[in-house]
Enzyme design. Structure first.
Site, short mmCIF file in Angstrom:
data_model
loop_
_atom_site.label_atom_id
_atom_site.label_comp_id
_atom_site.label_asym_id
_atom_site.label_seq_id
_atom_site.Cartn_x
_atom_site.Cartn_y
_atom_site.Cartn_z
NE ARG A 163 4.67 -29.83 15.78
CZ ARG A 163 5.91 -29.90 16.24
NH1 ARG A 163 6.84 -29.10 15.74
NH2 ARG A 163 6.22 -30.73 17.19
NE ARG A 177 3.42 4.46 7.58
CZ ARG A 177 2.11 4.55 7.37
NH1 ARG A 177 1.27 4.04 8.24
NH2 ARG A 177 1.66 5.13 6.28
CG HIS A 232 10.28 -24.47 12.31
ND1 HIS A 232 10.33 -24.46 13.69
CD2 HIS A 232 11.52 -24.81 11.90
CE1 HIS A 232 11.55 -24.78 14.09
NE2 HIS A 232 12.30 -24.97 13.03
CG ASN A 233 5.73 -21.44 10.60
OD1 ASN A 233 6.39 -20.42 10.84
ND2 ASN A 233 5.35 -22.27 11.56
CB CYS A 283 1.01 -2.34 4.74
SG CYS A 283 0.88 -3.40 6.20
NE ARG A 291 10.06 -30.89 15.26
CZ ARG A 291 11.24 -30.75 14.65
NH1 ARG A 291 11.62 -31.64 13.74
NH2 ARG A 291 12.02 -29.72 14.90
CG HIS A 292 8.47 -28.53 11.04
ND1 HIS A 292 8.11 -27.92 12.23
CD2 HIS A 292 9.83 -28.67 11.09
CE1 HIS A 292 9.20 -27.69 12.95
NE2 HIS A 292 10.24 -28.15 12.29
CG ASP A 313 -0.36 0.24 2.52
OD1 ASP A 313 0.88 0.36 2.60
OD2 ASP A 313 -1.11 0.33 3.53
CG HIS A 314 -0.63 4.76 1.59
ND1 HIS A 314 -1.71 3.90 1.69
CD2 HIS A 314 -0.55 5.38 2.79
CE1 HIS A 314 -2.25 4.02 2.89
NE2 HIS A 314 -1.56 4.91 3.58
CB THR A 319 2.12 -2.35 10.89
OG1 THR A 319 0.96 -2.87 10.22
CG2 THR A 319 1.81 -1.00 11.51
N GLY A 320 2.99 -4.10 8.28
CA GLY A 320 3.05 -5.50 7.84
C GLY A 320 1.92 -6.32 8.43
C1 RB5 Z 1 -1.87 2.79 6.43
O1 RB5 Z 1 -1.86 4.01 7.08
C2 RB5 Z 1 -1.62 1.65 7.42
O2 RB5 Z 1 -2.73 1.45 8.20
C3 RB5 Z 1 -1.22 0.41 6.66
O3 RB5 Z 1 -0.09 0.65 5.90
C4 RB5 Z 1 -0.88 -0.81 7.49
O4 RB5 Z 1 0.05 -0.50 8.50
C5 RB5 Z 1 -2.00 -1.61 7.98
O5 RB5 Z 1 -1.85 -2.62 8.66
#
Ligand code: RB5
Length: 141
Positions: A136, A108, A97-98, A64, A132-133, A7-8, A66-67
C-alpha cells in the site's frame, strides 16, 4: 537523529519536546523557528522534510498551531509520509501501518503531556514490515 521544526505557534511545545528527547538520550537537530515571533510554517516544514527525505535524519517532528499546515507541506516532499496525530492510537498505527517518518503536532490542540506521549509512541513503534502495508505504501510513493 530526529529533525525537529516549528512555527511560532509550536515554539513552546517544541522546547518541551526537545528537552524530553534529550532526556531520553535521543539526538535532535533543530531547524527553528527560534522564538514566538510570527513566521511562515512552510519554511520549517520544508527544512525538516528535506532532511528526512535525504536520509540525514531517520524521523522528523513538526509543530505548528494545528499541525495541519506542517503536514500539508511535508507531504509534498518526495519520500515523506507525514502524519498529523492527536491521539496515541494514531501515533502508533501510523508507524505500524504507514511507516510514517514525520509526526505533526498542533500545539493549540494537544497539550504537552499528551504530545510527549505521542512522540514516544511514534518513536518507539516499529513499522510492521507486513507485505500488505509495504504494498500500500508503494502505491503512493
Ligand atoms: C499560525 O497562526 C497557524 O496558522 C499555524 O501555526 C498552523 O496552525 C498552520 O497550519
Amino acid at each position: 537523529m530526529i529533525a525537529i521544526g516549528c512555527d511560532h505557534g509550536g515554539y513552546e511545545l517544541k522546547k518541551e519536546i526537545i528537552a524530553h528527547l534529550k532526556n531520553r538520550g535521543i539526538e535532535v537537530k533543530d531547524f527553528g523557528c527560534d522564538s514566538n515571533e510570527s513566521c511562515d510554517y512552510p519554511v520549517y516544514a520544508n527544512a525538516v522534510a528535506e532532511e528526512v527525505s535525504a536520509g540525514n535524519c531517520e524521523l522528523g517532528i513538526l509543530i505548528c498551531g494545528t499541525g495541519i499546515g506542517m503536514s500539508m507541506v511535508a507531504n509534498k516532499v518526495k519520500g515523506i509520509r507525514a502524519a498529523h496525530c492527536t491521539d496515541c492510537f494514531s501515533a502508533r498505527a501510523t508507524k505500524e501501518h504507514n511507516n510514517a517518518n514525520v509526526l505533526c503536532l498542533g500545539a493549540r490542540i494537544t497539550g504537552s503531556g499528551l504530545a510527549l506521549m505521542l512522540v514516544d509512541e511514534f518513536i518507539d513503534t516499529p513499522f510492521s514490515e507486513d507485505e500488505r502495508h509495504i504494498r500500500r505504501i508503494n502505491m503512493f510513493s
